[in-house]
Write a protein that holds these residues in place. Structure first.
Motif, PDB file in Angstrom:
ATOM      1  N   GLY A  82     -40.246  14.644 -15.933  1.00 46.48           N
ATOM      2  CA  GLY A  82     -39.227  15.682 -15.863  1.00 46.48           C
ATOM      3  C   GLY A  82     -39.122  16.290 -14.479  1.00 46.48           C
ATOM      4  N   ARG A  83     -40.267  16.579 -13.876  1.00 46.47           N
ATOM      5  CA  ARG A  83     -40.266  17.181 -12.533  1.00 46.47           C
ATOM      6  C   ARG A  83     -39.595  16.257 -11.518  1.00 46.47           C
ATOM      7  N   GLN A  84     -39.854  14.954 -11.613  1.00 49.44           N
ATOM      8  CA  GLN A  84     -39.272  14.008 -10.667  1.00 49.44           C
ATOM      9  C   GLN A  84     -37.754  13.898 -10.848  1.00 49.44           C
ATOM     10  N   ILE A  85     -37.325  13.880 -12.080  1.00 53.07           N
ATOM     11  CA  ILE A  85     -35.889  13.775 -12.349  1.00 53.07           C
ATOM     12  C   ILE A  85     -35.157  15.026 -11.881  1.00 53.07           C
ATOM     13  N   TRP A  86     -35.757  16.185 -12.124  1.00 53.55           N
ATOM     14  CA  TRP A  86     -35.118  17.429 -11.712  1.00 53.55           C
ATOM     15  C   TRP A  86     -34.915  17.509 -10.205  1.00 53.55           C
ATOM     16  N   LYS A  87     -35.749  16.800  -9.455  1.00 58.28           N
ATOM     17  CA  LYS A  87     -35.619  16.821  -7.999  1.00 58.28           C
ATOM     18  C   LYS A  87     -34.327  16.153  -7.530  1.00 58.28           C
ATOM     19  N   LEU A  88     -33.680  15.421  -8.424  1.00 60.77           N
ATOM     20  CA  LEU A  88     -32.414  14.783  -8.075  1.00 60.77           C
ATOM     21  C   LEU A  88     -31.269  15.793  -8.022  1.00 60.77           C
ATOM     22  N   GLY A  89     -31.557  17.024  -8.439  1.00 57.23           N
ATOM     23  CA  GLY A  89     -30.540  18.077  -8.346  1.00 57.23           C
ATOM     24  C   GLY A  89     -29.986  18.545  -9.664  1.00 57.23           C
ATOM     25  N   ILE A  90     -30.693  18.327 -10.745  1.00 57.53           N
ATOM     26  CA  ILE A  90     -30.236  18.775 -12.059  1.00 57.53           C
ATOM     27  C   ILE A  90     -30.505  20.269 -12.224  1.00 57.53           C
ATOM     28  N   CYS A  91     -29.440  21.038 -12.382  1.00 59.31           N
ATOM     29  CA  CYS A  91     -29.548  22.490 -12.613  1.00 59.31           C
ATOM     30  C   CYS A  91     -30.518  23.147 -11.632  1.00 59.31           C
ATOM     31  N   SER A  92     -30.279  22.937 -10.350  1.00 55.57           N
ATOM     32  CA  SER A  92     -31.208  23.433  -9.325  1.00 55.57           C
ATOM     33  C   SER A  92     -31.390  24.945  -9.351  1.00 55.57           C
ATOM     34  N   SER A  93     -30.364  25.671  -9.786  1.00 50.81           N
ATOM     35  CA  SER A  93     -30.483  27.133  -9.827  1.00 50.81           C
ATOM     36  C   SER A  93     -31.651  27.568 -10.698  1.00 50.81           C
ATOM     37  N   MET A  94     -31.938  26.805 -11.771  1.00 53.37           N
ATOM     38  CA  MET A  94     -33.066  27.127 -12.645  1.00 53.37           C
ATOM     39  C   MET A  94     -34.224  26.159 -12.459  1.00 53.37           C
ATOM     40  N   LEU A  95     -33.966  24.868 -12.327  1.00 55.15           N
ATOM     41  CA  LEU A  95     -35.026  23.859 -12.370  1.00 55.15           C
ATOM     42  C   LEU A  95     -35.527  23.424 -10.999  1.00 55.15           C
ATOM     43  N   GLY A  96     -34.841  23.818  -9.935  1.00 52.93           N
ATOM     44  CA  GLY A  96     -35.291  23.437  -8.609  1.00 52.93           C
ATOM     45  C   GLY A  96     -36.652  24.025  -8.273  1.00 52.93           C
ATOM     46  N   ASP A  97     -37.467  23.262  -7.516  1.00 54.17           N
ATOM     47  CA  ASP A  97     -38.821  23.718  -7.147  1.00 54.17           C
ATOM     48  C   ASP A  97     -39.563  24.224  -8.381  1.00 54.17           C
ATOM     49  N   SER A  98     -39.609  23.369  -9.383  1.00 52.90           N
ATOM     50  CA  SER A  98     -40.119  23.794 -10.690  1.00 52.90           C
ATOM     51  C   SER A  98     -41.571  24.257 -10.672  1.00 52.90           C
ATOM     52  N   GLN A 152     -36.875  17.455 -28.410  1.00 53.27           N
ATOM     53  CA  GLN A 152     -35.428  17.680 -28.493  1.00 53.27           C
ATOM     54  C   GLN A 152     -34.715  17.432 -27.161  1.00 53.27           C
ATOM     55  N   LEU A 153     -35.441  16.951 -26.147  1.00 49.81           N
ATOM     56  CA  LEU A 153     -34.852  16.703 -24.831  1.00 49.81           C
ATOM     57  C   LEU A 153     -34.748  15.208 -24.543  1.00 49.81           C
ATOM     58  N   SER A 154     -33.695  14.826 -23.842  1.00 51.24           N
ATOM     59  CA  SER A 154     -33.506  13.434 -23.463  1.00 51.24           C
ATOM     60  C   SER A 154     -34.631  12.979 -22.540  1.00 51.24           C
ATOM     61  N   THR A 155     -35.189  11.820 -22.812  1.00 50.93           N
ATOM     62  CA  THR A 155     -36.256  11.294 -21.947  1.00 50.93           C
ATOM     63  C   THR A 155     -35.705  10.763 -20.632  1.00 50.93           C
ATOM     64  N   TRP A 156     -34.363  10.690 -20.520  1.00 51.90           N
ATOM     65  CA  TRP A 156     -33.762  10.203 -19.277  1.00 51.90           C
ATOM     66  C   TRP A 156     -33.533  11.322 -18.254  1.00 51.90           C
ATOM     67  N   ASP A 157     -33.396  12.548 -18.718  1.00 54.83           N
ATOM     68  CA  ASP A 157     -33.165  13.606 -17.728  1.00 54.83           C
ATOM     69  C   ASP A 157     -33.905  14.918 -18.027  1.00 54.83           C
TER      70      ASP A 157
END
Length: 317
Positions: free
Chosen positions: A218-234, A285-290
């Motif tokens: 999850g951390r690696q995928i979020w680094k692609l820019g998914i919802c950065s306002s909340m998930l960036g620099d998790s 309940q979360l997609s394993t892809w993102d």
């Protein structure tokens, strides 16, 4: 000069007539005064100088109209964003409308449409106008399309993309969010005045962060820019990152208040009472892809919540 007997008689007769006329004159004057008062009072309600307290007392006697809600709709349309399109529920970086919580046909999800219309009815009597990536500014156009079908029920799930931006400063302002949602309701009512509206709350994005921040994938995928306002620099637990997440969370709460308030003004609208926001989802309940969008399991949970609220005798508190 002495008066004649005839003059004295006429004088007595005139005085008698005056005395008889006096009571009737008094009654006429009183009636005229009462009539003027009644006319004046009736005119007050329509004049610019109306007594606000009197008007309020008069109108307050009428009970407020009760909400209108049919728990067995026979047609359904959906508007919203990628969640309602089933994005990443079946495959990577793609819509999966068959897994949509609102109008899907997947047996593992059992969408709201399947539960209300039955599987044969989904193809002919349900429509999905949600679009992946949509924010609330697109909602009026989606509602206008829905109005053309005049469905018994339309579902709304919108707002996550308004909070999920590259920076918290880019989030949709609350006033703008309200204006767009109000316009959406006007567009619907212009073409479909009797369509019922089920409004789902915006999901808890901070819980999304807390559930995925310790997952390596999850951390690696979020680094692609998914919802950065909340998930960036998790993994950043510093004051600035913490404040940023709190700001995004507060904005989501504000969006949900707007959805609740605007919906409450429409007799055929039912807000979920914050049920989606309050749902304590997990990684299952979360997609394993993102690690952002709902999985099929998550879509099924959203369908559960919606169905309970739509068929309930009373709206959520």
């Amino acid at each position: 000069m002495p008066q004649s007997p005839q003059g004295r008689a006429e004088r007595r007769l005139g005085g008698s007539r005056d005395r008889r006329r006096a009571p009737y004159a008094s009654v006429a004057a009183a009636c005229a005064g009462l009539l003027v008062a009644v006319v004046a009072l009736a005119g007050c309600g329509a004049s610019d100088g109306a007594d606000p307290d009197w008007t309020k007392a008069k109108t307050s006697q009428s009970p407020p109209p009760k909400p209108v809600w049919d728990r067995s709709p026979t047609s359904l349309a959906a508007v919203g964003d990628s969640i309602t399109r089933g994005f990443d529920a079946c495959g990577i970086l793609s819509d999966c409308p068959e897994a949509s919580w609102a109008t899907g046909t997947d047996d593992g999800v059992r969408s709201l449409a399947v539960r209300l219309l039955g599987e044969p009815g989904v193809a002919d009597r349900s429509w999905n106008y949600a679009r992946s990536g949509a924010s609330v500014g697109e909602l009026p156009a989606q509602m206008a399309k829905v109005a053309g079908h005049k469905p018994d029920l339309v579902t709304v799930m919108m707002g996550a993309n308004d909070a999920c931006k590259d920076e918290a400063a880019l989030m949709t302002p609350v006033d703008e969010f309200r204006t767009s949602f109000e316009e959406s309701m006007r567009r619907l009512r212009a073409g479909a005045p009797k369509t019922q509206v089920y409004v789902a709350s915006v999901p808890d994005l901070k819980r999304l962060w807390s559930e995925g921040k310790d997952n390596p994938l999850g951390r690696q995928i979020w680094k692609l820019g998914i919802c950065s306002s909340m998930l960036g620099d998790s993994q950043d637990m510093g004051a600035e990152a913490t404040e940023r997440r709190a700001t995004v969370q507060a904005r989501v709460v504000a969006y949900n208040k707007v959805l609740k308030d605007v919906c409450a003004k429409d007799l055929r609208c039912r807000y979920d009472g914050g049920a989606v926001f309050d749902f304590r989802f997990t990684g299952d309940q979360l997609s394993t892809w993102d690690w952002f969008h709902p999985s099929k399991n998550g879509q099924g949970k959203l369908a559960d919540i919606a169905y309970r609220n739509v068929v309930a005798a009373n709206p959520p508190a």
